[in-house]
Design a protein around this motif. Structure first.
Motif, PDB file in Angstrom:
ATOM      1  N   ARG A  92      52.767  41.039  45.664  1.00  0.00           N
ATOM      2  CA  ARG A  92      51.440  40.871  46.269  1.00  0.00           C
ATOM      3  C   ARG A  92      50.442  41.867  45.683  1.00  0.00           C
ATOM      4  NH1 ARG A  92      47.765  37.743  47.420  1.00  0.00           N
ATOM      5  NH2 ARG A  92      46.540  38.160  49.252  1.00  0.00           N
ATOM      6  N   GLU A  95      49.452  40.725  42.209  1.00  0.00           N
ATOM      7  CA  GLU A  95      48.562  39.562  42.294  1.00  0.00           C
ATOM      8  C   GLU A  95      47.141  40.003  42.639  1.00  0.00           C
ATOM      9  OE1 GLU A  95      50.333  37.126  45.302  1.00  0.00           O
ATOM     10  OE2 GLU A  95      51.823  36.275  43.935  1.00  0.00           O
ATOM     11  N   LEU A  96      47.011  40.885  43.616  1.00  0.00           N
ATOM     12  CA  LEU A  96      45.688  41.356  44.028  1.00  0.00           C
ATOM     13  C   LEU A  96      45.010  42.170  42.927  1.00  0.00           C
ATOM     14  CD1 LEU A  96      46.440  42.306  47.738  1.00  0.00           C
ATOM     15  CD2 LEU A  96      44.996  40.418  46.923  1.00  0.00           C
ATOM     16  N   GLU A  98      45.465  41.806  39.701  1.00  0.00           N
ATOM     17  CA  GLU A  98      45.034  40.871  38.657  1.00  0.00           C
ATOM     18  C   GLU A  98      43.784  40.111  39.099  1.00  0.00           C
ATOM     19  OE1 GLU A  98      44.562  39.128  35.166  1.00  0.00           O
ATOM     20  OE2 GLU A  98      45.960  40.743  35.584  1.00  0.00           O
ATOM     21  N   GLU A  99      43.747  39.708  40.358  1.00  0.00           N
ATOM     22  CA  GLU A  99      42.558  39.030  40.876  1.00  0.00           C
ATOM     23  C   GLU A  99      41.346  39.958  40.815  1.00  0.00           C
ATOM     24  OE1 GLU A  99      41.046  37.312  45.169  1.00  0.00           O
ATOM     25  OE2 GLU A  99      43.177  37.121  44.669  1.00  0.00           O
ATOM     26  N   ASN A 100      41.541  41.210  41.185  1.00  0.00           N
ATOM     27  CA  ASN A 100      40.470  42.209  41.139  1.00  0.00           C
ATOM     28  C   ASN A 100      39.989  42.414  39.708  1.00  0.00           C
ATOM     29  OD1 ASN A 100      38.697  44.230  41.763  1.00  0.00           O
ATOM     30  ND2 ASN A 100      40.236  45.659  42.516  1.00  0.00           N
ATOM     31  N   GLU A 102      40.151  40.279  37.210  1.00  0.00           N
ATOM     32  CA  GLU A 102      39.420  39.086  36.781  1.00  0.00           C
ATOM     33  C   GLU A 102      38.018  39.070  37.389  1.00  0.00           C
ATOM     34  OE1 GLU A 102      38.224  35.875  34.873  1.00  0.00           O
ATOM     35  OE2 GLU A 102      40.091  36.917  34.457  1.00  0.00           O
ATOM     36  N   LEU A 103      37.881  39.460  38.642  1.00  0.00           N
ATOM     37  CA  LEU A 103      36.557  39.512  39.276  1.00  0.00           C
ATOM     38  C   LEU A 103      35.661  40.541  38.595  1.00  0.00           C
ATOM     39  CD1 LEU A 103      37.575  39.149  43.015  1.00  0.00           C
ATOM     40  CD2 LEU A 103      36.341  37.475  41.618  1.00  0.00           C
TER      41      LEU A 103
END
Length: 178
Positions: A92, A95-96, A98-100, A102-103
């Motif tokens: 988790r 994942e967070l 990587e999302e951060n 990308e943002l």
């Protein structure tokens, strides 16, 4: 060297990508990835089975790890060994992160002035953004400046007429570059 700097915390994926490294290129074998991230090869296989770090495969089925994978492996190892976080928590967190990441990249792209990127087709026909380089801009400016130094079409015709050349089909002149 780049992978070692990422594992040691002296570099990150964004910096590696900025200087031209393809962070998705699968180049590291299981042994090399394990050595770089200080992870046992059997643990790499377990991470692959669990979907924590899924490397790309060669045609023969061998695992190949990218810089992104190496970074994830090093983070997973640090979270597991030093923070005592279980694999579900590590999954988790990664994942967070990587999302951060990308943002942050999207925000950075939106902050760039209009016209600083161009778009092209990749090998599969998808659209990809390509940032214009300062060197390319300078090259285009030089081409335009050089084109302005070219003689006008009329002056070339007049000069050729004086020399007896009627600029027939055998003459080719390239004019200005936009």
């Amino acid at each position: 060297m780049c992978a070692m700097a990422i594992v040691a915390g002296r570099a990150d994926l964004d910096g590696a990508a900025e200087v031209g490294f393809d962070i998705e290129l699968p180049v590291f074998s299981v042994g090399a990835a394990g050595e770089l991230a200080n992870v046992h090869p059997q643990t790499l296989r377990q991470y692959d089975r669990l979907g924590l770090v899924v490397p790309q495969r060669t045609e023969g089925g061998a695992r190949r790890y990218s810089l992104r994978d190496i970074s994830r492996l090093a983070q997973a190892q640090q979270l597991s060994q030093e923070e005592g976080i279980n694999l579900a928590g590590i999954t988790r967190i990664l994942e967070l992160e990587e999302e951060n990441r990308e943002l942050r990249r999207q925000v950075e792209r939106l902050r760039k002035p209009a016209g600083s990127s161009v778009f092209a087709a990749d090998a599969d026909g998808g659209i990809v953004e390509v940032e214009r380089s300062q060197r390319a801009r300078m090259w285009r400016r030089q081409l335009r400046a050089d084109a302005r130094q070219l003689p006008s079409r009329e002056s070339v015709r007049a000069e050729r007429a004086e020399e007896g050349d009627d600029m027939g089909s055998r003459s080719v002149v390239v004019w200005g570059i936009r």
